[in-house]
Design an enzyme around this catalytic site. Structure first.
Site, mmCIF file in Angstrom:
data_model
loop_
_atom_site.group_PDB
_atom_site.id
_atom_site.type_symbol
_atom_site.label_atom_id
_atom_site.label_comp_id
_atom_site.label_asym_id
_atom_site.label_seq_id
_atom_site.Cartn_x
_atom_site.Cartn_y
_atom_site.Cartn_z
ATOM 1 N N ASP A 101 4.811 -4.750 -4.836
ATOM 2 C CA ASP A 101 4.614 -4.935 -3.394
ATOM 3 C C ASP A 101 3.243 -4.433 -2.931
ATOM 4 O O ASP A 101 2.669 -3.530 -3.524
ATOM 5 C CB ASP A 101 5.732 -4.193 -2.641
ATOM 6 C CG ASP A 101 5.862 -4.655 -1.202
ATOM 7 O OD1 ASP A 101 5.354 -5.747 -0.866
ATOM 8 O OD2 ASP A 101 6.470 -3.927 -0.397
ATOM 9 N N TRP A 127 -3.287 -4.895 0.579
ATOM 10 C CA TRP A 127 -4.427 -4.567 -0.284
ATOM 11 C C TRP A 127 -5.621 -5.483 0.054
ATOM 12 O O TRP A 127 -6.744 -5.031 0.194
ATOM 13 C CB TRP A 127 -4.020 -4.745 -1.752
ATOM 14 C CG TRP A 127 -5.040 -4.358 -2.769
ATOM 15 C CD1 TRP A 127 -5.241 -3.122 -3.321
ATOM 16 C CD2 TRP A 127 -6.021 -5.226 -3.369
ATOM 17 N NE1 TRP A 127 -6.271 -3.164 -4.226
ATOM 18 C CE2 TRP A 127 -6.763 -4.448 -4.281
ATOM 19 C CE3 TRP A 127 -6.328 -6.581 -3.242
ATOM 20 C CZ2 TRP A 127 -7.803 -4.968 -5.053
ATOM 21 C CZ3 TRP A 127 -7.367 -7.105 -4.003
ATOM 22 C CH2 TRP A 127 -8.083 -6.301 -4.892
ATOM 23 N N ARG A 153 -4.555 -12.727 2.541
ATOM 24 C CA ARG A 153 -3.444 -12.180 1.739
ATOM 25 C C ARG A 153 -3.410 -12.775 0.320
ATOM 26 O O ARG A 153 -3.099 -12.089 -0.645
ATOM 27 C CB ARG A 153 -2.110 -12.502 2.417
ATOM 28 C CG ARG A 153 -1.892 -11.851 3.772
ATOM 29 C CD ARG A 153 -0.578 -12.328 4.383
ATOM 30 N NE ARG A 153 0.539 -12.157 3.469
ATOM 31 C CZ ARG A 153 1.162 -10.992 3.252
ATOM 32 N NH1 ARG A 153 0.800 -9.926 3.912
ATOM 33 N NH2 ARG A 153 2.151 -10.922 2.396
ATOM 34 N N HIS A 187 -2.745 -11.595 -3.979
ATOM 35 C CA HIS A 187 -1.855 -12.148 -5.015
ATOM 36 C C HIS A 187 -2.662 -12.490 -6.272
ATOM 37 O O HIS A 187 -2.224 -12.244 -7.391
ATOM 38 C CB HIS A 187 -1.141 -13.403 -4.509
ATOM 39 C CG HIS A 187 -0.271 -13.159 -3.302
ATOM 40 N ND1 HIS A 187 0.569 -12.073 -3.208
ATOM 41 C CD2 HIS A 187 -0.121 -13.843 -2.134
ATOM 42 C CE1 HIS A 187 1.210 -12.119 -2.050
ATOM 43 N NE2 HIS A 187 0.804 -13.176 -1.376
ATOM 44 N N SER A 215 11.017 -13.180 -3.882
ATOM 45 C CA SER A 215 12.425 -13.044 -3.498
ATOM 46 C C SER A 215 12.921 -14.329 -2.831
ATOM 47 O O SER A 215 12.111 -15.144 -2.360
ATOM 48 C CB SER A 215 12.600 -11.860 -2.536
ATOM 49 O OG SER A 215 12.076 -12.175 -1.261
ATOM 50 N N LEU A 225 8.986 -6.787 -26.443
ATOM 51 C CA LEU A 225 9.280 -6.456 -25.038
ATOM 52 C C LEU A 225 9.903 -7.688 -24.385
ATOM 53 O O LEU A 225 9.393 -8.798 -24.554
ATOM 54 C CB LEU A 225 7.969 -6.071 -24.324
ATOM 55 C CG LEU A 225 7.914 -6.086 -22.795
ATOM 56 C CD1 LEU A 225 8.811 -4.997 -22.198
ATOM 57 C CD2 LEU A 225 6.483 -5.864 -22.310
ATOM 58 N N SER A 274 14.920 -4.278 -1.033
ATOM 59 C CA SER A 274 14.697 -5.674 -0.648
ATOM 60 C C SER A 274 15.428 -6.663 -1.564
ATOM 61 O O SER A 274 14.834 -7.615 -2.068
ATOM 62 C CB SER A 274 13.199 -6.002 -0.600
ATOM 63 O OG SER A 274 12.530 -5.131 0.272
HETATM 64 C C1 IPE Z 1 9.891 -7.639 -2.091
HETATM 65 O O1 IPE Z 1 8.775 -7.474 -1.284
HETATM 66 C C2 IPE Z 1 9.745 -8.851 -2.944
HETATM 67 C C3 IPE Z 1 8.687 -8.801 -3.940
HETATM 68 C C4 IPE Z 1 7.879 -7.810 -4.180
HETATM 69 C C5 IPE Z 1 8.557 -9.975 -4.739
HETATM 70 P P1 IPE Z 1 8.727 -8.000 0.232
HETATM 71 O O2 IPE Z 1 7.370 -7.665 0.727
HETATM 72 O O3 IPE Z 1 9.168 -9.397 0.294
HETATM 73 O O4 IPE Z 1 9.843 -7.091 0.926
HETATM 74 P P2 IPE Z 1 10.020 -6.658 2.445
HETATM 75 O O5 IPE Z 1 9.990 -7.900 3.267
HETATM 76 O O6 IPE Z 1 8.899 -5.733 2.781
HETATM 77 O O7 IPE Z 1 11.336 -5.951 2.471
HETATM 78 C C1 IPE Z 2 4.128 -8.589 -2.834
HETATM 79 O O1 IPE Z 2 3.123 -8.365 -1.903
HETATM 80 C C2 IPE Z 2 4.096 -10.003 -3.390
HETATM 81 C C3 IPE Z 2 5.185 -10.857 -2.948
HETATM 82 C C4 IPE Z 2 6.183 -10.515 -2.188
HETATM 83 C C5 IPE Z 2 5.155 -12.241 -3.408
HETATM 84 P P1 IPE Z 2 3.292 -8.786 -0.384
HETATM 85 O O2 IPE Z 2 2.837 -10.188 -0.245
HETATM 86 O O3 IPE Z 2 4.658 -8.483 0.084
HETATM 87 O O4 IPE Z 2 2.243 -7.818 0.337
HETATM 88 P P2 IPE Z 2 2.485 -6.955 1.636
HETATM 89 O O5 IPE Z 2 3.731 -6.145 1.394
HETATM 90 O O6 IPE Z 2 2.646 -7.904 2.776
HETATM 91 O O7 IPE Z 2 1.275 -6.086 1.742
HETATM 92 MG MG MG Z 3 5.587 -6.856 0.868
#
Ligand code: IPE
Ligand code: IPE
Ligand code: MG
Length: 235
Positions: free
Chosen positions: A15, A20, A28, A32, A60, A126, A190
């Site tokens: 996450d 970042w 954003r 990724h 998710s 692994l 989550s």
């Molecule tokens: C959880 O992160 C899913 C992944 C890291 C793939 P999210 O960023 O989607 O979760 P919430 O919305 O903050 O709970």
């Molecule tokens: C996790 O980073 C990656 C995915 C959920 C796909 P986020 O995209 O949730 O990044 P933040 O949490 O919004 O910073």
């Molecule tokens: Mg997130």
């Protein structure tokens, strides 16, 4: 890392990519993209230090609520990474599995997933379980339906259903999670592998996933080694 116990099954909720990137004045999606290099190096390191199972939360079921442009970017990224950037998995003897619903993933992504599973199926150092379009609530629904069908078809009796049986009939039959790491400082699961995490230890580093490097991983393992796991017993 000498003399430290390495958890058998580690879960990583990757996450913080968006934040970042935002801190760097970028979109954003840049987060990724950069997360991919972090992930590759982390997998190499985990294979080298002897992690046996790692479940990675990549996308998710709820992540489909995001802007279509971000979802599309991620789907493209998954496809490209699975096709072109995971060759090191063969060298490091890593086997890939996926957990999650296939619907409504695009055909091109499903194809790249299937190819990767096929290519790595004989590897055994692994096991990398990639949770993509994954949600624990969907997993328990799908598992319940699967077990009901076995019962209806007369292949099992009610007495066959116990905790181990449920574990074996989840998306993948894997040992329980020992350690769950969620980067970015959020203190929640989550919808990540709740059954499997029943007795896991949890660790919530503040760093965003693109900064979760080998040094951060070492810190996590040191923290794991300080935990006193009791599993309900008395020591
Ligand atoms: C959880 O992160 C899913 C992944 C890291 C793939 P999210 O960023 O989607 O979760 P919430 O919305 O903050 O709970
Ligand atoms: C996790 O980073 C990656 C995915 C959920 C796909 P986020 O995209 O949730 O990044 P933040 O949490 O919004 O910073
Ligand atoms: Mg997130």
């Amino acid at each position: 890392m000498d003399n430290l116990v390495i958890p058998n099954h580690i879960g990583i909720i990757m996450d913080g990519n968006g934040r970042w990137a935002k801190e760097r004045g970028m979109a954003r999606t840049y987060g990724h993209k950069c997360a991919v290099s972090t992930l590759k190096d982390l997998c190499i390191y985990m294979a080298d230090v002897g992690v046996k199972y790692c479940s990675l939360y990549a996308f998710s079921t709820e992540n489909f609520k995001r802007d279509l442009s971000e979802v599309n970017y991620l789907m493209d990224l998954f496809m490209k990474v699975f096709h072109k950037e995971f060759d090191f998995l063969m060298e490091k003897d890593v086997k890939v599995l996926f957990s999650g619903r296939r619907e409504p993933l695009p055909e091109k992504v499903l194809k790249s997933m299937d190819e990767l599973v096929k290519k790595t199926r004989d590897n055994n150092k692994l096991v990398l379980n990639i949770c993509l379009n994954y949600g624990f609530q969907s997993e328990i629904v799908d598992t319940t339906k699967k077990i009901c069908k076995m019962y209806k078809d007369g292949n099992i009796s009610l007495e066959d259903i116990d905790e181990k049986f449920i574990e074996k009939n989840l998306y993948q039959s894997l040992p329980p999670l020992d350690f769950v790491i969620r980067t970015s400082g959020e203190l929640r699961l989550s919808n990540f592998m709740l059954y499997q995490a029943s007795y896991a230890e949890f660790y919530f580093p503040k760093v965003y996933f693109p900064d979760f490097n080998r040094n951060e991983f070492d810190k996590a393992i040191i923290e794991y080694n300080k935990r006193d796991r009791r599993f309900g017993g008395i020591k």
